[in-house]
Scaffold this active site. Structure first.
Site, mmCIF file in Angstrom:
data_model
loop_
_atom_site.group_PDB
_atom_site.id
_atom_site.type_symbol
_atom_site.label_atom_id
_atom_site.label_comp_id
_atom_site.label_asym_id
_atom_site.label_seq_id
_atom_site.Cartn_x
_atom_site.Cartn_y
_atom_site.Cartn_z
ATOM 1 N N GLY A 12 3.480 -4.256 -11.160
ATOM 2 C CA GLY A 12 3.172 -2.513 -10.342
ATOM 3 C C GLY A 12 3.353 -2.697 -8.311
ATOM 4 N N GLY A 14 2.625 -0.195 -6.695
ATOM 5 C CA GLY A 14 1.959 0.808 -6.097
ATOM 6 C C GLY A 14 0.684 0.143 -5.327
ATOM 7 C CG PHE A 15 -1.351 2.520 -2.437
ATOM 8 C CD1 PHE A 15 -1.449 2.665 -1.164
ATOM 9 C CD2 PHE A 15 -1.504 4.183 -3.280
ATOM 10 C CE1 PHE A 15 -0.557 4.653 -0.619
ATOM 11 C CE2 PHE A 15 -1.790 5.133 -2.783
ATOM 12 C CZ PHE A 15 -0.742 5.509 -1.471
ATOM 13 C CB VAL A 80 5.009 -5.325 -17.902
ATOM 14 C CG1 VAL A 80 3.974 -7.300 -18.374
ATOM 15 C CG2 VAL A 80 5.289 -6.168 -16.257
ATOM 16 C CD GLU A 171 -7.004 16.284 -1.994
ATOM 17 O OE1 GLU A 171 -7.436 16.301 -0.645
ATOM 18 O OE2 GLU A 171 -6.730 15.565 -2.616
ATOM 19 C CG ASP A 301 -6.652 3.536 -9.829
ATOM 20 O OD1 ASP A 301 -7.442 3.231 -8.677
ATOM 21 O OD2 ASP A 301 -6.159 4.484 -9.984
ATOM 22 C CB ALA A 316 -4.929 4.942 -1.867
#
Length: 419
Positions: A12, A14-15, A80, A171, A301, A316
């Site tokens: 991953g 991501g962050f 994966v 948002e 997450d 995040a």
């Protein structure tokens, strides 16, 4: 004789994954970062892509540019398919990758809570592809509405339902309402604003439950000022094609039902049974490791961890800190030291409701209004990856603020027709 360097595999980009990889820059360890996409997405601004405020490329950054000239870091673009914990192998579409240490951080996906038809008949907002598809979908509907002569069908086309009163739903609702009452009002003069219905649905008694009552009331008031209808304590029981149904027997007909009501961990196949919660998140120990596998860390997450008896949020800041902590713990283990427990440092959270309106929470103290909005702008620009992206997003925001225009009002072919 020189010892062979340990191999760390990170799943991953991501962050969690990207910030973990950064901690290994220049360290005596080999790293393979695996992701099905060759870019990192700044997820907090996905909703702005969906609302045509910024372009997809402005919140995405090439992974290879991040690790450029870092000789100990390699990138593998692949999915994966399985993790073989017993053999310490990650199975990908481009072959097996053996590891000494593993960081699992694939992120999350929409959680539909078993509601019939929700996954098939609603739109998620979790990936860059989702955001671009949503933008194209909305703009296409406005083009259709101009030529639609059937009153019932036209009403359905111009009714937009957002499920979930958390940060993403709020948002997007605020940003979309401003898109409708600004640029789209000028672009589609044939459509009356009174014909457009934007509805935010939540099963709870108020929106933004992670913030205090005053902030929730503030957000509600700001959305209503933007002509967003907010329906609370309304539980969704089923979503059919073009219709969302509620427990009280009522329903809303719409061609756009956006699902932001929850997320769950991304599932994967493995050769051992690992404790998993109902939301598909893996239960980890206080060092973020999988019980029974000291060389495997889970971040972001996908990781379920508690602090002071309260589950850590799926956001995040948590993901970033967990990724960095896992990398530092691996370096300690390689050096023969013990892994340290993870302690999340809450530097605050924030949510924007549109122009000049935001809520910022720092150490339990909440600020609302223009100052909170300026802080929101500054923090998001600060954490965007890539100088070019920072400049382009600033230009887009400036143009929107001064000229009441949105740069992303083009219907551009997406990566695939998902619906």
């Amino acid at each position: 004789m020189q010892k062979e360097m340990k191999h760390v595999v990170i799943i991953g980009a991501g962050f969690s994954g990207l910030f973990a990889a950064k901690k290994f820059f220049g360290k005596p360890v080999k790293v393979t970062l695996i992701d099905k996409n060759n870019y990192h997405t700044f997820n907090p601004l996905l909703y702005q892509v969906g609302a045509a405020e910024i372009e997809p490329g402005q919140i995405a950054y090439p992974v290879r540019s991040v690790i450029r000239k870092k000789r100990n870091i390699n990138f593998l673009m692949s999915e994966v398919s399985e993790i073989k914990f017993k053999k310490q192998i990650v199975v990908t579409g481009k072959g097996d990758v053996k590891y000494d240490y593993l960081i699992i951080a694939p992120g999350s996906k929409a959680n539909y809570f078993g509601i019939k038809g929700a996954e098939l008949n609603s739109l998620p907002l979790k990936t860059l592809e989702d955001a671009l598809f949503l933008r194209n979908h909305i703009l296409t509907l406005f083009e259709k509405a101009v030529k639609c002569s059937d009153p019932e069908e036209r009403k359905k086309i111009l009714t937009f339902v957002i499920t979930g009163g958390g940060p993403t739903g709020v948002e997007f609702a605020g940003a979309f309402a401003e898109l409708v009452r600004g640029p789209l009002k000028k672009d589609f003069s044939e459509i009356k604003l009174s014909d457009i219905n934007i509805t935010l649905i939540d099963a709870g008694r108020r929106i933004l439950p992670a913030y205090n009552e005053k902030s929730g009331e503030y957000a509600l008031r700001k959305l209503e000022e933007k002509k967003v209808k907010v329906i609370l304590e309304s539980e969704v029981t089923r979503i059919d094609k073009g219709t969302i149904r509620f427990k009280n027997g009522e329903s809303i007909k719409s061609h756009t039902i956006l699902w932001t009501a929850g997320v769950k961990g991304v599932q994967f196949v493995s050769d051992v049974k690992i404790p998993v919660r109902n939301d598909s998140r893996l239960i980890v120990d206080d060092t973020l490791r999988v019980p029974g596998f000291d060389e495997v860390f889970v971040c972001g997450d996908l990781a379920y961890a508690e602090q002071d008896g309260v589950p850590l949020p799926m956001n995040a800041p948590v993901a970033t800190q967990q990724g960095e902590h896992s990398a530092l713990n691996i370096l300690k283990l390689i050096a023969g030291k013990k892994a340290d427990p993870f302690k999340f440092v809450d530097r605050g959270s924030m949510v924007a409701i549109g122009r000049n309106s935001a809520i910022t929470k720092i150490k339990g103290f909440e600020v609302r209004g223009f100052f909170a909005w300026l802080l929101w702008l500054f923090i998001h620009i600060l954490y965007l990856i890539g100088f070019r992206n920072k400049i382009l997003v600033l230009i887009s925001w400036f143009g929107d603020y001064i000229l009441f225009e949105r740069s992303g009002r083009m219907i551009i072919p997406s990566f695939g027709d998902k619906k």
